[in-house]
Design a protein around this motif. Structure first.
Motif, PDB file in Angstrom:
ATOM      1  N   GLU A 103       0.878  -1.175   0.000  1.00  0.00           N
ATOM      2  CA  GLU A 103       0.000   0.000   0.000  1.00  0.00           C
ATOM      3  C   GLU A 103       0.905   1.211   0.000  1.00  0.00           C
ATOM      4  O   GLU A 103       2.015   1.156   0.515  1.00  0.00           O
ATOM      5  CB  GLU A 103      -0.873   0.073   1.265  1.00  0.00           C
ATOM      6  N   PHE A 105       0.296   5.611   0.261  1.00  0.00           N
ATOM      7  CA  PHE A 105      -0.609   6.763   0.177  1.00  0.00           C
ATOM      8  C   PHE A 105      -0.025   7.968   0.916  1.00  0.00           C
ATOM      9  O   PHE A 105       0.825   7.824   1.793  1.00  0.00           O
ATOM     10  CB  PHE A 105      -2.013   6.431   0.702  1.00  0.00           C
ATOM     11  N   LYS A 107      -1.103  11.288   3.151  1.00  0.00           N
ATOM     12  CA  LYS A 107      -2.217  11.874   3.891  1.00  0.00           C
ATOM     13  C   LYS A 107      -2.285  13.375   3.629  1.00  0.00           C
ATOM     14  O   LYS A 107      -1.326  13.978   3.151  1.00  0.00           O
ATOM     15  CB  LYS A 107      -2.040  11.623   5.400  1.00  0.00           C
ATOM     16  N   ASN A 109      -2.041  15.790   5.576  1.00  0.00           N
ATOM     17  CA  ASN A 109      -1.000  16.543   6.294  1.00  0.00           C
ATOM     18  C   ASN A 109       0.397  16.339   5.702  1.00  0.00           C
ATOM     19  O   ASN A 109       1.383  16.816   6.252  1.00  0.00           O
ATOM     20  CB  ASN A 109      -1.017  16.164   7.785  1.00  0.00           C
ATOM     21  N   LEU A 111       2.028  13.415   5.332  1.00  0.00           N
ATOM     22  CA  LEU A 111       2.692  12.159   5.725  1.00  0.00           C
ATOM     23  C   LEU A 111       2.614  11.163   4.575  1.00  0.00           C
ATOM     24  O   LEU A 111       1.545  10.896   4.044  1.00  0.00           O
ATOM     25  CB  LEU A 111       1.997  11.528   6.930  1.00  0.00           C
ATOM     26  N   ILE A 113       2.859   7.359   3.653  1.00  0.00           N
ATOM     27  CA  ILE A 113       2.782   6.058   4.330  1.00  0.00           C
ATOM     28  C   ILE A 113       2.892   4.930   3.311  1.00  0.00           C
ATOM     29  O   ILE A 113       2.169   4.905   2.324  1.00  0.00           O
ATOM     30  CB  ILE A 113       1.454   5.927   5.114  1.00  0.00           C
ATOM     31  N   LYS A 115       3.181   0.602   3.087  1.00  0.00           N
ATOM     32  CA  LYS A 115       3.141  -0.678   3.786  1.00  0.00           C
ATOM     33  C   LYS A 115       3.979  -1.651   2.961  1.00  0.00           C
ATOM     34  O   LYS A 115       3.658  -1.932   1.810  1.00  0.00           O
ATOM     35  CB  LYS A 115       1.695  -1.164   3.876  1.00  0.00           C
ATOM     36  N   THR A 409       4.579  -7.461   7.529  1.00  0.00           N
ATOM     37  CA  THR A 409       4.573  -6.153   6.888  1.00  0.00           C
ATOM     38  C   THR A 409       5.064  -5.103   7.877  1.00  0.00           C
ATOM     39  O   THR A 409       5.113  -5.341   9.078  1.00  0.00           O
ATOM     40  CB  THR A 409       3.150  -5.757   6.433  1.00  0.00           C
ATOM     41  N   LYS A 410       5.444  -3.959   7.353  1.00  0.00           N
ATOM     42  CA  LYS A 410       5.880  -2.859   8.223  1.00  0.00           C
ATOM     43  C   LYS A 410       5.470  -1.555   7.545  1.00  0.00           C
ATOM     44  O   LYS A 410       5.558  -1.444   6.319  1.00  0.00           O
ATOM     45  CB  LYS A 410       7.406  -2.945   8.388  1.00  0.00           C
ATOM     46  N   TYR A 411       5.009  -0.614   8.347  1.00  0.00           N
ATOM     47  CA  TYR A 411       4.689   0.711   7.793  1.00  0.00           C
ATOM     48  C   TYR A 411       5.929   1.587   7.818  1.00  0.00           C
ATOM     49  O   TYR A 411       6.565   1.742   8.867  1.00  0.00           O
ATOM     50  CB  TYR A 411       3.565   1.371   8.590  1.00  0.00           C
ATOM     51  N   TYR A 412       6.270   2.147   6.658  1.00  0.00           N
ATOM     52  CA  TYR A 412       7.341   3.134   6.528  1.00  0.00           C
ATOM     53  C   TYR A 412       6.652   4.496   6.394  1.00  0.00           C
ATOM     54  O   TYR A 412       5.887   4.695   5.450  1.00  0.00           O
ATOM     55  CB  TYR A 412       8.146   2.889   5.249  1.00  0.00           C
ATOM     56  N   ILE A 413       6.925   5.415   7.323  1.00  0.00           N
ATOM     57  CA  ILE A 413       6.209   6.688   7.309  1.00  0.00           C
ATOM     58  C   ILE A 413       7.209   7.838   7.290  1.00  0.00           C
ATOM     59  O   ILE A 413       8.069   7.943   8.171  1.00  0.00           O
ATOM     60  CB  ILE A 413       5.283   6.789   8.542  1.00  0.00           C
ATOM     61  N   ARG A 414       7.092   8.679   6.274  1.00  0.00           N
ATOM     62  CA  ARG A 414       8.025   9.794   6.122  1.00  0.00           C
ATOM     63  C   ARG A 414       7.287  11.124   6.248  1.00  0.00           C
ATOM     64  O   ARG A 414       6.265  11.336   5.608  1.00  0.00           O
ATOM     65  CB  ARG A 414       8.728   9.730   4.769  1.00  0.00           C
ATOM     66  N   GLY A 415       7.835  12.003   7.101  1.00  0.00           N
ATOM     67  CA  GLY A 415       7.201  13.303   7.284  1.00  0.00           C
ATOM     68  C   GLY A 415       8.217  14.421   7.293  1.00  0.00           C
ATOM     69  O   GLY A 415       9.397  14.211   6.981  1.00  0.00           O
ATOM     70  N   GLN A 418       5.408  16.481  11.108  1.00  0.00           N
ATOM     71  CA  GLN A 418       3.982  16.358  11.425  1.00  0.00           C
ATOM     72  C   GLN A 418       3.765  15.918  12.882  1.00  0.00           C
ATOM     73  O   GLN A 418       4.446  15.031  13.371  1.00  0.00           O
ATOM     74  CB  GLN A 418       3.298  15.324  10.506  1.00  0.00           C
TER      75      GLN A 418
ATOM     76  N   LEU B 360      14.696   3.127   9.026  1.00  0.00           N
ATOM     77  CA  LEU B 360      13.457   2.543   8.491  1.00  0.00           C
ATOM     78  C   LEU B 360      13.619   1.039   8.257  1.00  0.00           C
ATOM     79  O   LEU B 360      12.745   0.244   8.577  1.00  0.00           O
ATOM     80  CB  LEU B 360      13.088   3.212   7.161  1.00  0.00           C
ATOM     81  N   THR B 366       6.046  -2.153  14.077  1.00  0.00           N
ATOM     82  CA  THR B 366       4.923  -2.110  13.137  1.00  0.00           C
ATOM     83  C   THR B 366       5.009  -0.875  12.247  1.00  0.00           C
ATOM     84  O   THR B 366       4.684  -0.929  11.074  1.00  0.00           O
ATOM     85  CB  THR B 366       3.553  -2.043  13.861  1.00  0.00           C
ATOM     86  N   SER B 367       5.448   0.262  12.848  1.00  0.00           N
ATOM     87  CA  SER B 367       5.407   1.541  12.147  1.00  0.00           C
ATOM     88  C   SER B 367       6.661   2.322  12.489  1.00  0.00           C
ATOM     89  O   SER B 367       6.936   2.554  13.667  1.00  0.00           O
ATOM     90  CB  SER B 367       4.171   2.342  12.588  1.00  0.00           C
ATOM     91  N   VAL B 368       7.417   2.680  11.469  1.00  0.00           N
ATOM     92  CA  VAL B 368       8.663   3.408  11.700  1.00  0.00           C
ATOM     93  C   VAL B 368       8.566   4.771  11.008  1.00  0.00           C
ATOM     94  O   VAL B 368       8.200   4.854   9.836  1.00  0.00           O
ATOM     95  CB  VAL B 368       9.876   2.609  11.194  1.00  0.00           C
ATOM     96  N   VAL B 370       9.968   8.776  10.055  1.00  0.00           N
ATOM     97  CA  VAL B 370      11.034   9.753   9.866  1.00  0.00           C
ATOM     98  C   VAL B 370      10.404  11.140  10.020  1.00  0.00           C
ATOM     99  O   VAL B 370       9.452  11.477   9.301  1.00  0.00           O
ATOM    100  CB  VAL B 370      11.675   9.623   8.471  1.00  0.00           C
ATOM    101  N   ASN B 371      10.895  11.907  10.994  1.00  0.00           N
ATOM    102  CA  ASN B 371      10.445  13.292  11.197  1.00  0.00           C
ATOM    103  C   ASN B 371       8.933  13.431  11.381  1.00  0.00           C
ATOM    104  O   ASN B 371       8.299  14.318  10.773  1.00  0.00           O
ATOM    105  CB  ASN B 371      10.912  14.182  10.038  1.00  0.00           C
ATOM    106  N   ALA B 372       8.347  12.538  12.179  1.00  0.00           N
ATOM    107  CA  ALA B 372       6.928  12.693  12.508  1.00  0.00           C
ATOM    108  C   ALA B 372       6.654  11.996  13.833  1.00  0.00           C
ATOM    109  O   ALA B 372       7.438  11.161  14.297  1.00  0.00           O
ATOM    110  CB  ALA B 372       6.042  12.121  11.406  1.00  0.00           C
ATOM    111  N   PHE B 376       0.744   8.978  15.353  1.00  0.00           N
ATOM    112  CA  PHE B 376      -0.094   8.733  14.164  1.00  0.00           C
ATOM    113  C   PHE B 376      -0.459   7.263  13.951  1.00  0.00           C
ATOM    114  O   PHE B 376      -1.274   6.960  13.087  1.00  0.00           O
ATOM    115  CB  PHE B 376       0.590   9.272  12.897  1.00  0.00           C
ATOM    116  N   ARG B 398      -0.315  -6.511  11.076  1.00  0.00           N
ATOM    117  CA  ARG B 398       0.697  -5.819  11.872  1.00  0.00           C
ATOM    118  C   ARG B 398       0.424  -4.328  11.793  1.00  0.00           C
ATOM    119  O   ARG B 398       0.235  -3.799  10.694  1.00  0.00           O
ATOM    120  CB  ARG B 398       2.090  -6.135  11.307  1.00  0.00           C
TER     121      ARG B 398
END
Lengths: 421, 421
Positions: A103, A105, A107, A109, A111, A113, A115, A409-415, A418, B360, B366-368, B370-372, B376, B398
């Motif tokens: 996945e 997407f 957001k 704001n 972010l 995200i 998966k 799975t793991k969520y990679y979230i870049r901001g 935020q 990352l 579960t959720s990693v 960067v700068n947030a 969330f 997960r």
């Protein structure tokens, strides 16, 4: 072999596997495939030593009175080692599931995200006699970026030690950490119990073997279990079934390889179809070597049949025996299957689209067939190129498991700063 | 309330739920959404009776010496019932995952294989004080075609009975079977233990509540568990971190709602960054009401700080306290997180692409980020429109779980007489 105090082998090797798993999860597909090829090479180089170790297991197995069937499962020869190598090259050719973005997407704001598929971490395989599982489990786990702990049976101990030593020598020449493959050499019950609860280091337990082993692991373990299970598979012959299709599918599902979990164990026949074709079908089944255990209606037309009990309907024979019951309609067949079945593979033979849809939707099983043999439930037959086993549970993976079943799975979230309001 | 003998309530209701699950799995999206709307209506119709039952729980809770915090969790009022209804209408608006075709292929022999999303079957929720979980769990399960067994706590017993009676009256007017929602009214320990092992009827157990409850279920249950867990979440401030981003993310992650699992509990700071900005950051954290427990370097610059022990680094404070440790580099930060963390949500503050990628890829959570902010990690924030919980295990689901976490898959296979050779 390093000597450990009771209990300390499991914890020490668990810790090493965990550390190795953190190195494994960033290895590239090329590095992993290269290591797999080196394992195949090394197996051929060390063939003689492996066969010698295997001979020790066979000798002590005979002394301990193991049956010929079990001894055959333990036995290695040049051909079987060759088959292991071929399976490894097949595995190399498969796509690497790690890193796949499932996945993605952004957001409102800002972010971003993603998966992504990642390795499970440390997989622990607990298995029985066959030493080829050692190589199979290790290479499947390495391909999917996992570290693996192997706990085989005492009856294949020497073979397993020789195979894992060989894998270690191959890994030494590769970019993968040798600690990614750990063999628990102490095969007393206590080490299995310890593995069941080693949540600190093990991410998933996979038992491979008979029902007794699997039931024990499911009952005892606090580490999550990937359950592969028994198959009490049914074929229901509907009122509108084509005779030729019914006969060939039933004979195939029952007799082609009766000892496996996707073989048919029970036959349900619509009462009207039975009146027209029952005697012919069951006689032909008997002629194919099948022993029939049936309800009263079956026994009425078939002098050789034994009367079936409730227990028969719940039995996975794993041999050339089948239970047969006459039912009034597709609903009765479905209720019987959902009650007695093990939720593995179930089939309907029908020419009626409506019956087929009702059966497909309402039967609770990993794989539901219309006009085909239950024997197709298999990772290779489905085209997955590999098979970890056939999951009969509903979480994580259901049915034949290919490489993705060994991933999480793991969520990679870049901001850019935020915060949550 | 029907009276059951000890133990028989669980088995009887399990069986009823299982039967209902076979009816649920063919219900259309329209039928399910219509039933959900009727539940929301009925909650408003029966508001007074629900609040009266809730009052009984509050009175006996006070008599039994429950804390104000627990009493607040048990308490219902018009606003909270209204909020339940709003959540139901939100759920109605979400897409129905059931029936989705995840894979579809035709084999060379003509077999057509489809992998479809299907309900899990019977979901059992074991939860603590809050009666809104009763409605939340029931409606999430119905939307995903499951039957549900609810086992709340004795402290909300009257509220739960009133809510489930209300749901039953709504289901009577709908196309769904009322047996799809079962409340276990006997809240003695024995009924929970019985549910843990009711593999015959229950497909998955979901504990919702504190760590003690979840640990008990994971340890004891032989039914597969969907584990939601604790969050010892870290923020690592890298050498290149932007000061403004670091401060606002840390203050948000620690103070915006300190009692939840995705709040930050531990701060790791690169030694060079600490020299430049450490005192200012930590002083501002103290000014925001945060108590700091730090290593020697932290205590050197911050007179109010307490010296941290190993145990502090492993603690999920769930309050305005944070542990702080100075590290030499990103690798040390990652090792610390993988050792002490609970694999929930972890963040790096950095302007260095390379550090971000390493973090990352190598942090096991579960959720990693960067700068947030770690805050969330949430089904609604991720846009899933609903949240079953946040899974910290690696199998099945997960991270934040939306509706698909309440589904399994099934292979639909159509042929015209195919047999295996």
């Amino acid at each position: 072999m390093t000597q450990f105090m009771v209990g300390s082998e499991v914890k020490t090797k668990g810790k090493l596997a965990k550390f190795a798993s953190y190195l494994m999860n960033v290895k590239t597909t090329e590095e992993k495939n290269d290591a797999l090829a080196k394992i195949a090479e090394q197996l051929l180089i060390e063939k003689d030593a492996i066969l010698e170790a295997n001979k020790k297991d066979l000798v002590s197995g005979k002394e301990n009175g193991l049956t010929d069937a079990v001894l055959d499962r333990i036995m290695l020869n040049e051909q079987r080692i060759q088959a292991m190598c071929e399976a490894i090259f097949q595995l190399i050719s498969l796509p690497d599931p790690i890193g796949e973005v499932l996945e993605s997407f952004t957001k409102e704001n800002g972010l971003k995200i993603e998966k992504r598929r990642v390795p499970l971490g440390v997989v622990c395989m607990i298995y029985e006699a066959r030493p080829n599982v050692t190589v199979d489990a290790a290479t499947l786990c390495l391909k999917t970026g996992n570290a693996v702990m192997l706990r085989g049976s005492s009856s294949a101990k020497h073979s397993n030690i020789a195979l894992v030593s060989c894998i270690h020598r191959a890994l030494e020449k590769s970019a993968l950490p040798i600690d990614a493959v750990q063999l628990i050499e102490d095969t007393r019950h206590e080490t299995a119990s310890e593995l069941f609860h080693l949540k600190e280091y093990i991410d998933v337990l996979i038992p491979r073997g008979g029902k007794k082993l699997i039931d024990l692991v499911v009952k005892e373990a606090s580490v999550p279990v990937l359950e592969t299970g028994a198959g009490n598979c049914h074929i229901y012959v509907d009122q509108s079934a084509d005779y030729e299709i019914a006969e060939k599918v039933i004979i195939n599902a029952k007799t082609q390889r009766p000892s496996v979990c996707n073989a048919a164990e029970s036959l349900l026949i619509h009462k009207d179809w039975f009146k027209l074709h029952g005697k012919k079908l069951l006689t032909n089944l008997e002629n194919a070597g099948v022993e029939i255990i049936g309800d009263e209606k079956v026994c009425d037309v078939l002098p050789h049949a034994t009367l079936a009990s409730d227990e028969d309907y719940a039995t996975e024979y794993l041999s050339l025996t089948i239970s047969v019951k006459i039912v009034n309609n597709v609903d009765e067949a479905i209720d019987h299957i959902n009650y007695y079945g093990t939720k593995h593979s179930e089939a309907i033979i029908t020419n009626d689209e409506k019956s087929a849809e009702i059966f497909l939707n309402r039967v609770d099983a990993t794989s539901v067939y219309v006009n085909a043999s239950t024997r197709f439930t298999d990772g290779f037959e489905f085209g997955y190129g590999a098979e970890i086993g056939i999951s009969t549970q509903k979480l994580h993976a259901r049915g034949p498991m290919g490489l993705p079943a060994l991933t999480s799975t793991k969520y990679y979230i870049r901001g850019n700063g935020q915060i949550r309001g």
